[in-house]
Design an enzyme around this catalytic site. Structure first.
Site, PDB file in Angstrom:
ATOM      1  N   TYR A   1      34.034   8.016 -24.182  1.00  0.00           N
ATOM      2  CA  TYR A   1      33.965   6.863 -23.259  1.00  0.00           C
ATOM      3  C   TYR A   1      34.960   5.826 -23.766  1.00  0.00           C
ATOM      4  O   TYR A   1      34.751   5.228 -24.825  1.00  0.00           O
ATOM      5  CB  TYR A   1      32.535   6.308 -23.224  1.00  0.00           C
ATOM      6  CG  TYR A   1      31.518   7.419 -23.036  1.00  0.00           C
ATOM      7  CD1 TYR A   1      31.217   7.911 -21.765  1.00  0.00           C
ATOM      8  CD2 TYR A   1      30.921   8.020 -24.150  1.00  0.00           C
ATOM      9  CE1 TYR A   1      30.322   8.967 -21.601  1.00  0.00           C
ATOM     10  CE2 TYR A   1      30.025   9.078 -23.992  1.00  0.00           C
ATOM     11  CZ  TYR A   1      29.728   9.535 -22.722  1.00  0.00           C
ATOM     12  OH  TYR A   1      28.853  10.586 -22.582  1.00  0.00           O
TER      13      TYR A   1
ATOM     14  N   GLU B   1      25.594  17.925 -25.089  1.00  0.00           N
ATOM     15  CA  GLU B   1      26.260  16.978 -24.200  1.00  0.00           C
ATOM     16  C   GLU B   1      27.188  15.979 -24.900  1.00  0.00           C
ATOM     17  O   GLU B   1      26.950  14.783 -24.877  1.00  0.00           O
ATOM     18  CB  GLU B   1      25.222  16.214 -23.379  1.00  0.00           C
ATOM     19  CG  GLU B   1      24.071  15.604 -24.170  1.00  0.00           C
ATOM     20  CD  GLU B   1      23.112  14.819 -23.267  1.00  0.00           C
ATOM     21  OE1 GLU B   1      23.606  13.932 -22.550  1.00  0.00           O
ATOM     22  OE2 GLU B   1      21.908  15.101 -23.275  1.00  0.00           O
TER      23      GLU B   1
ATOM     24  N   HIS C   1      19.206  16.721 -26.749  1.00  0.00           N
ATOM     25  CA  HIS C   1      17.776  16.381 -26.862  1.00  0.00           C
ATOM     26  C   HIS C   1      16.995  17.587 -26.377  1.00  0.00           C
ATOM     27  O   HIS C   1      17.516  18.440 -25.651  1.00  0.00           O
ATOM     28  CB  HIS C   1      17.456  15.133 -26.024  1.00  0.00           C
ATOM     29  CG  HIS C   1      17.977  15.191 -24.615  1.00  0.00           C
ATOM     30  ND1 HIS C   1      17.314  15.831 -23.597  1.00  0.00           N
ATOM     31  CD2 HIS C   1      19.127  14.718 -24.055  1.00  0.00           C
ATOM     32  CE1 HIS C   1      18.008  15.731 -22.483  1.00  0.00           C
ATOM     33  NE2 HIS C   1      19.133  15.073 -22.721  1.00  0.00           N
TER      34      HIS C   1
ATOM     35  N   HIS D   1      26.370   8.265 -28.350  1.00  0.00           N
ATOM     36  CA  HIS D   1      25.050   8.906 -28.237  1.00  0.00           C
ATOM     37  C   HIS D   1      25.034  10.210 -29.024  1.00  0.00           C
ATOM     38  O   HIS D   1      26.064  10.650 -29.533  1.00  0.00           O
ATOM     39  CB  HIS D   1      24.655   9.121 -26.771  1.00  0.00           C
ATOM     40  CG  HIS D   1      25.606   9.963 -25.969  1.00  0.00           C
ATOM     41  ND1 HIS D   1      25.654  11.344 -26.056  1.00  0.00           N
ATOM     42  CD2 HIS D   1      26.562   9.624 -25.060  1.00  0.00           C
ATOM     43  CE1 HIS D   1      26.556  11.804 -25.222  1.00  0.00           C
ATOM     44  NE2 HIS D   1      27.137  10.786 -24.620  1.00  0.00           N
TER      45      HIS D   1
ATOM     46  N   ARG E   1      31.817  13.399 -19.929  1.00  0.00           N
ATOM     47  CA  ARG E   1      30.721  14.083 -20.617  1.00  0.00           C
ATOM     48  C   ARG E   1      30.599  15.469 -20.009  1.00  0.00           C
ATOM     49  O   ARG E   1      30.807  15.643 -18.804  1.00  0.00           O
ATOM     50  CB  ARG E   1      29.402  13.296 -20.464  1.00  0.00           C
ATOM     51  CG  ARG E   1      28.215  13.962 -21.134  1.00  0.00           C
ATOM     52  CD  ARG E   1      27.004  13.025 -21.343  1.00  0.00           C
ATOM     53  NE  ARG E   1      26.401  12.541 -20.128  1.00  0.00           N
ATOM     54  CZ  ARG E   1      26.562  11.324 -19.638  1.00  0.00           C
ATOM     55  NH1 ARG E   1      27.308  10.442 -20.281  1.00  0.00           N
ATOM     56  NH2 ARG E   1      25.977  10.955 -18.517  1.00  0.00           N
TER      57      ARG E   1
ATOM     58  N   HIS F   1      13.809  14.214 -21.473  1.00  0.00           N
ATOM     59  CA  HIS F   1      13.883  14.059 -22.936  1.00  0.00           C
ATOM     60  C   HIS F   1      12.532  14.543 -23.436  1.00  0.00           C
ATOM     61  O   HIS F   1      11.560  13.793 -23.469  1.00  0.00           O
ATOM     62  CB  HIS F   1      14.149  12.608 -23.335  1.00  0.00           C
ATOM     63  CG  HIS F   1      15.491  12.121 -22.862  1.00  0.00           C
ATOM     64  ND1 HIS F   1      15.828  10.795 -22.791  1.00  0.00           N
ATOM     65  CD2 HIS F   1      16.588  12.788 -22.430  1.00  0.00           C
ATOM     66  CE1 HIS F   1      17.069  10.672 -22.319  1.00  0.00           C
ATOM     67  NE2 HIS F   1      17.545  11.870 -22.087  1.00  0.00           N
TER      68      HIS F   1
ATOM     69  N   GLU G   1      27.734  18.505 -20.109  1.00  0.00           N
ATOM     70  CA  GLU G   1      26.356  18.751 -20.570  1.00  0.00           C
ATOM     71  C   GLU G   1      25.811  20.041 -19.985  1.00  0.00           C
ATOM     72  O   GLU G   1      25.828  20.244 -18.766  1.00  0.00           O
ATOM     73  CB  GLU G   1      25.458  17.576 -20.142  1.00  0.00           C
ATOM     74  CG  GLU G   1      24.001  17.782 -20.476  1.00  0.00           C
ATOM     75  CD  GLU G   1      23.134  16.555 -20.192  1.00  0.00           C
ATOM     76  OE1 GLU G   1      23.497  15.755 -19.309  1.00  0.00           O
ATOM     77  OE2 GLU G   1      22.096  16.402 -20.862  1.00  0.00           O
TER      78      GLU G   1
ATOM     79  N   HIS H   1      24.297   4.794 -18.591  1.00  0.00           N
ATOM     80  CA  HIS H   1      23.192   4.997 -17.642  1.00  0.00           C
ATOM     81  C   HIS H   1      23.506   4.383 -16.280  1.00  0.00           C
ATOM     82  O   HIS H   1      22.635   3.789 -15.640  1.00  0.00           O
ATOM     83  CB  HIS H   1      21.882   4.426 -18.219  1.00  0.00           C
ATOM     84  CG  HIS H   1      21.376   5.204 -19.392  1.00  0.00           C
ATOM     85  ND1 HIS H   1      20.477   4.703 -20.303  1.00  0.00           N
ATOM     86  CD2 HIS H   1      21.652   6.468 -19.813  1.00  0.00           C
ATOM     87  CE1 HIS H   1      20.230   5.623 -21.232  1.00  0.00           C
ATOM     88  NE2 HIS H   1      20.933   6.693 -20.956  1.00  0.00           N
TER      89      HIS H   1
ATOM     90  N   ASP I   1      19.272  19.395 -16.733  1.00  0.00           N
ATOM     91  CA  ASP I   1      20.023  18.176 -17.080  1.00  0.00           C
ATOM     92  C   ASP I   1      21.470  18.582 -17.305  1.00  0.00           C
ATOM     93  O   ASP I   1      21.812  19.073 -18.371  1.00  0.00           O
ATOM     94  CB  ASP I   1      19.380  17.566 -18.340  1.00  0.00           C
ATOM     95  CG  ASP I   1      20.031  16.250 -18.753  1.00  0.00           C
ATOM     96  OD1 ASP I   1      20.876  15.736 -18.005  1.00  0.00           O
ATOM     97  OD2 ASP I   1      19.679  15.750 -19.838  1.00  0.00           O
TER      98      ASP I   1
ATOM     99  N   ASP J   1       0.812  -1.213   0.000  1.00  0.00           N
ATOM    100  CA  ASP J   1       0.000   0.000   0.000  1.00  0.00           C
ATOM    101  C   ASP J   1       0.853   1.275   0.000  1.00  0.00           C
ATOM    102  O   ASP J   1       0.381   2.359   0.297  1.00  0.00           O
ATOM    103  CB  ASP J   1      -0.964   0.002   1.195  1.00  0.00           C
ATOM    104  CG  ASP J   1      -0.204  -0.058   2.512  1.00  0.00           C
ATOM    105  OD1 ASP J   1       1.026  -0.277   2.481  1.00  0.00           O
ATOM    106  OD2 ASP J   1      -0.834   0.107   3.569  1.00  0.00           O
TER     107      ASP J   1
ATOM    108  N   ASP K   1      25.978  13.270 -13.617  1.00  0.00           N
ATOM    109  CA  ASP K   1      24.903  13.713 -14.516  1.00  0.00           C
ATOM    110  C   ASP K   1      23.646  13.793 -13.655  1.00  0.00           C
ATOM    111  O   ASP K   1      23.089  12.764 -13.265  1.00  0.00           O
ATOM    112  CB  ASP K   1      24.734  12.701 -15.657  1.00  0.00           C
ATOM    113  CG  ASP K   1      23.659  13.118 -16.674  1.00  0.00           C
ATOM    114  OD1 ASP K   1      22.861  14.032 -16.386  1.00  0.00           O
ATOM    115  OD2 ASP K   1      23.630  12.497 -17.760  1.00  0.00           O
TER     116      ASP K   1
END
Ligand code: GLY
Ligand code: MN
Ligand code: MN
Length: 435
Positions: free
Chosen positions: A385, A381, A351, A347, A402, A358, A404, A240, A268, A37, A257
């Site tokens: 890697y 971004e 975006h 990537h 990265r 996104h 961004e 991710h 972001d 619940d 990130d």
């Protein structure tokens, strides 16, 4: 910042105008059970909130175009006992007034009301296929209208996807949205500064995640806009990575990130910095490639430029950098043509950003990348890697970088919304200097 009710009403008026004829129905998100619940913290549907500004679950906006336009909200009734346990509910009457609808009705009356509202309407627009239960419910309304056929009423002939109209509107932000996005960006930038200041060898990824959360909530943001990525060393090569469980080691980089959601809008931001506060020469060389790629992409953010132009600009700099660092051999144009860069950059460079991290909106129109327009908001971004491999110089093994930022396309070019957190090597090292 309070929801600006007139802004939401004006958005609904624009939707009605664009719809032309028929009815649009947009439901908010259901509550989601976490276990037994206990529920996940509630988050409204972005399309619904864009139109209604109304935060409660179990609510539906119905917009009637053509004839006499009507804006109707269906929502929960007041409930003394539930309000004692769970908190305030507007109820239809107060909601109608507070959120500037023409009418508000109890959500329990929705099915019956829709069978009437849809009589003789030529079109029904809703989010087709987004939720099978809603698809079935909509078909139930259509059949209920059809069942009345002998009394001379007709059911809508055309089902259209409401998102076609809404996505185009959400793509270009209004002043109210931009104020919220600026605040989300500011809160998130301050959180990244806190993360840099508090990172030390021996602390853990989750401790830095906690610093971010502290900064978000203590500045009034509801929650992270998405699960924060706090990735030390090789973990940064997992795009991710959200486990955030490992200790941070001297000599490694930390990729963070993370962005706050404020008033429904996302920021972001990614920054990558040395755990010990000083970049090694190899780390700096790779970092400078990504930073230069980001600058090249940002230079292409202007009205009339194609959505694809910043990505192309970033790819050129990144691929040249991969050659200079000894990661790739060959001539840059050919390596781009062959997509050889994808081994180290898999990537896209950004975006749309807004209510969703996104965000809504097509990237192509009529088969062509769409031109940028003032009021569009997007991320920039680029990254690198580098996984260990025999043909890769060892100094670069396990680097994940990265950078961004969030940008607003303006009449002149662009405005970076997330400039409050440093990204130049010298600025980062200065900020992280421990006395
Ligand atoms: N944080 C998700 C992204 O950068 O797209
Ligand atoms: Mn992003
Ligand atoms: Mn991100």
């Amino acid at each position: 910042m309070q929801p600006d009710i007139n802004t939401h009403r004006a958005r609904r008026e624009r939707v009605i105008e664009r719809l032309g004829v028929g009815v649009m129905v947009i439901a908010t998100a259901p509550e989601a059970v976490r276990n037994r619940d206990a529920h996940y913290p509630y988050r409204y549907d972005s399309y619904f909130y864009y139109l209604a500004g109304f935060p409660e679950p179990e609510a539906v906006v119905v917009l009637v175009a053509g004839g006499e336009p009507r804006q109707i909200l269906f929502c929960r009734e007041r409930h003394e006992e539930r309000e004692i346990w769970d908190g305030f509910r507007y109820g239809p009457e107060a909601a109608r007034e507070a959120f500037a609808f023409d009418e508000a009705r109890p959500i329990a009356e929705l099915d019956e009301a829709m069978a009437q509202i849809l009589e003789d309407q030529p079109q029904l627009a809703y989010a087709i296929g987004a939720d099978p239960a809603w698809d079935a419910r909509v078909l139930g309304w259509l059949n209920a209208v059809r069942a009345k056929g002998r009394s001379g009423v007709a059911a809508p002939e055309r089902l259209t996807d409401a998102r076609r109209v809404l996505d185009e509107m959400r793509l270009v932000k209004d002043a109210h949205e931009l104020a919220l996005m600026r605040r989300a960006a500011e809160i998130s930038a301050a959180a990244h500064v806190r993360a840099m200041r508090t990172t030390r060898p021996g602390r853990h990824e989750y401790e830095i995640e906690a610093e971010l959360l502290h900064a978000f909530r203590s500045q009034g943001a509801l929650a992270p806009a998405y699960t924060s990525i706090v990735a030390g060393g090789a973990n940064a090569c997992v795009l991710h990575y959200v486990t955030n469980s490992q200790p941070l080691n001297a000599g490694e980089l930390l990729l963070v990130d993370a962005g706050a959601e404020y008033g429904g809008y996302a920021a972001d931001i990614t920054r990558t910095f040395p755990v010990s506060g000083r970049f090694s020469p190899a780390q700096r060389d790779a970092y400078e490639v990504v930073l230069a790629a980001q600058a090249a992409a940002i230079a292409r953010l202007a009205p009339g430029e194609s959505w694809h132009a910043p990505h192309e600009a970033a790819l050129k700099v990144l691929t040249q950098g991969m050659v200079d660092l000894g990661l790739l051999q060959g001539e840059v144009d050919g390596l781009i043509e062959a997509e050889a860069y994808k081994r180290f950059y898999m990537h896209r460079t950004g975006h749309w950003l807004g209510l969703d991290v996104h965000d809504a909106g097509e990237y192509k129109v009529g088969g062509e990348w769409r031109p940028l327009e003032p009021g569009m908001t997007l991320t920039v971004e680029p990254g690198l890697y580098i996984r260990p491999a025999q043909d890769v110089p060892e100094a670069f093994w396990n680097l994940g970088i990265r950078i961004e930022d969030d940008a607003l396309v303006t009449a002149e070019g662009c405005e970076i919304l997330t400039g409050g957190v440093p990204k130049a090597v010298a600025e980062i090292e200065e900020l992280m200097r421990h006395d």
